[in-house]
Enzyme design. Structure first.
Site, mmCIF file in Angstrom:
data_model
loop_
_atom_site.group_PDB
_atom_site.id
_atom_site.type_symbol
_atom_site.label_atom_id
_atom_site.label_comp_id
_atom_site.label_asym_id
_atom_site.label_seq_id
_atom_site.Cartn_x
_atom_site.Cartn_y
_atom_site.Cartn_z
ATOM 1 N N LYS A 154 0.866 -1.183 0.000
ATOM 2 C CA LYS A 154 0.000 0.000 0.000
ATOM 3 C C LYS A 154 0.899 1.229 0.000
ATOM 4 C CE LYS A 154 -3.905 1.966 2.649
ATOM 5 N NZ LYS A 154 -4.839 1.731 3.776
ATOM 6 N N SER B 3 -9.544 1.863 2.792
ATOM 7 C CA SER B 3 -8.632 2.586 1.925
ATOM 8 C C SER B 3 -7.524 1.715 1.331
ATOM 9 C CB SER B 3 -7.985 3.735 2.712
ATOM 10 O OG SER B 3 -7.114 3.230 3.731
ATOM 11 N N SER C 177 -10.141 -0.182 6.992
ATOM 12 C CA SER C 177 -9.404 -0.110 5.729
ATOM 13 C C SER C 177 -8.746 -1.415 5.293
ATOM 14 C CB SER C 177 -8.353 1.003 5.793
ATOM 15 O OG SER C 177 -8.979 2.260 5.722
#
Length: 556
Positions: free
Chosen positions: A192, A264, A288
């Site tokens: 990420k 996210s 997330s």
């Protein structure tokens, strides 16, 4: 807002109303009248004499705030206060046992290497160790798939191709010399893009930071390299870790590209589900990992707060941020977690407690709870509710005796501004510079507006909310003394926010598919630092089902 900042009003006890009043009067000084206007935020009413006594002190505070703002604070600088999820009376075993992996029958190597794209790490690792497949072969295959499917999924910020091929060749060369680093040796993975990676951009998914280069590796990146893993891509995240919209577009759900991947950890969810990486690393503050894992049909582990160092990761909420693996099986999560957990001397919230993974654990000996009222509650998504009910039946057929439990009764949603206050502090400079205007999403429920709103949160209310949080933690400790693990609808009631506030670990995994082909999920919650038992229960359920073996029908 720039004018607001020069006055120092954003950090006062009653900032929003004070600012509004001063704007109205066009004065540079706090008066009794501005204090009276601001009292509404604090829910107080002072007398005229009390306001008179306050005026000089409040104006002196403004001067102090201005001096502090002259001190440059990088996002990486944490507050002096640290969150600790442990409450008095808790004890934890410090005995360390060997890490064990399941004995699996690995299928024959397919003649078409791309068929390996969806294989779990526990299978790929055996192929690499036996040298039936090379790391270079796997890396080239995943890089090709990333290039082919990213235009559709929009899940990649940066391909780290040069680094990946270098690491893959090194992995093969080491193996040829007899050095094997472990089950992640030679396995391609994606990060990420809030994890710093030396030599590459770390954009945080946000336009103001799209060219940012942090010239060091995050602890998780460094530890995975030490484990022999191969970084093939920096993957998307919703801007500043909210949602699935980033500066380059909207990351898509591989099961339905008309739908966002959720966030996210948008890129890790989409890329792992689509077979573009062997595994990925995501982060969670409030859903997330859970949410994109659900939407994309992957298995995610949100570890206990303070298990994995966040050094080198973007800070959003110092008391809630957590890093964890997103994989295609529960045991893959255990393998990756084993490589990244533990203290590094840099993130001082991280504890030194063992992770004694043993897939042979008889989960029938554990006490398994379930959130009774949440499973019974009516829901709009009837298919998902049916899948959750079927999950309970599966667990019972496995020989588990389910204990009905309920969550502590506190105003959990009211505590959510803890996250917002910390996030506004983490991105104070972004708001003050007005560069928040560069963020793609400029709506009510997006960071620019939430950062501004959060300037009105009084410091006293933030502290009081954290004191209520302590009561919730104590109540959860009492509830968890009755069970080792509990199962919950992934978005049932306040469970998601509550357990992120208390720091409890969670595993989310697919538990069915709707008629339209999109996946649903179920979540298991464990005791603090009880990832071994938590993962064992989740693995037992996953072994009894086959939902994780289904893959999205991709078209390039």
């Amino acid at each position: 807002m720039a004018y607001f900042s020069t006055l120092g009003l954003s950090s006062t006890l009653l900032p929003g109303a004070l600012w509004a009043k001063i704007q109205e009067e066009k004065k540079l000084r706090i008066t009794k009248e501005t204090i009276q206007c601001a009292e509404q935020i604090a829910g107080l009413q002072f007398t005229e004499a009390e306001r008179e006594l306050m005026v000089d002190g409040v104006n002196e505070l403004l001067s102090n705030y201005e001096k502090l703002r002259a001190v440059h604070l990088e996002n990486s600088v944490p507050p002096a206060l640290q969150f600790n999820p442990i409450v008095p009376g808790m004890t934890f075993s410090r005995r360390r046992r060997p890490f064990r992996m399941s004995k699996v029958n690995v299928p024959d190597v397919p003649s078409r290497r791309e068929e390996l794209a969806f294989w779990p790490v526990v299978h790929l690792s055996r192929l690499i160790r036996s040298r039936k497949v090379s790391s270079v072969e796997l890396t080239e295959m995943y890089l090709d798939r990333l290039k082919r499917y990213d235009p559709q999924l929009q899940c990649v910020v940066t391909l780290t191709e040069e680094l990946a091929m270098q690491q893959a060749r090194r992995a093969d060369e080491e193996l040829a010399r007899g050095r094997y680093r472990g089950p992640l040796h030679g396995i391609p993975w994606g990060a990420k893009d809030l994890l710093a990676t030396k030599g590459y951009r770390t954009t945080w998914g946000a336009m103001p930071y799209k060219d940012q280069v942090i010239d060091e590796d995050a602890t998780v990146v460094r530890r995975l390299e030490q484990a022999g893993a191969v970084l093939v891509a920096k993957l998307t995240l919703g801007a500043l870790a909210w949602g699935d919209v980033w500066f380059g577009g909207k990351t898509k759900n591989p099961w339905n590209p008309k739908q966002g991947s959720s966030g996210s950890s948008a890129g890790p969810g989409a890329a792992t589900a689509a077979g573009l990486v062997g595994f990925s690393i995501g982060s969670e503050t409030w859903g997330s990992i859970i949410s994109p894992s659900t939407r994309c049909g992957v298995t995610g582990l949100r570890p206990t707060f303070g298990r994995v160092s966040r050094y080198g990761a973007m800070a959003l909420s110092w008391s809630m941020d957590k890093l964890g693996p997103m994989c295609r099986s529960v045991e893959d999560c255990a393998v990756v977690f084993n490589a990244i957990y533990g203290p590094d001397g840099k993130d001082l919230t991280v504890v030194d407690l063992p992770f004694n993974w043993d897939p042979r654990l008889d989960v029938r000996q554990l006490r398994i709870g379930y959130l009774k009222s949440e499973f019974e509650r009516d829901r709009k998504d009837e298919e998902w509710k049916a899948h959750d009910q079927a999950t309970l039946e599966t667990l019972r057929r496995m020989g588990l005796k389910l204990i009905p439990i309920e969550l502590p009764d506190y105003p959990i949603e009211a505590l959510s501004f803890i996250l917002n206050a910390e996030a506004a502090a983490a991105f104070d400079e972004l708001t003050r510079s007005n560069r928040d205007d560069l963020l793609v999403r400029q709506v009510k429920n997006a960071w620019p507006n939430v950062f501004r709103q959060s300037r009105t949160i009084p410091a006293v209310e933030y502290i009081q909310a954290n004191r209520v949080r302590t009561l919730v933690m104590r109540a959860m400790a009492e509830m968890m003394s009755q069970v080792d693990v509990y199962v919950a609808p992934s978005f049932g009631g306040h469970n998601l926010l509550l357990t992120n506030l208390t720091g409890h670990p969670a595993v989310v995994l697919p538990n069915g598919f709707r008629k339209d082909g999109t996946p649903t999920s179920i979540t298991f919650i464990g005791r603090l630092y009880g990832e071994a038992e938590l993962l064992a229960v989740a693995k037992a359920y996953q072994d009894a089902t086959d939902f994780h073996l289904k893959h999205p029908p991709l078209t390039s």
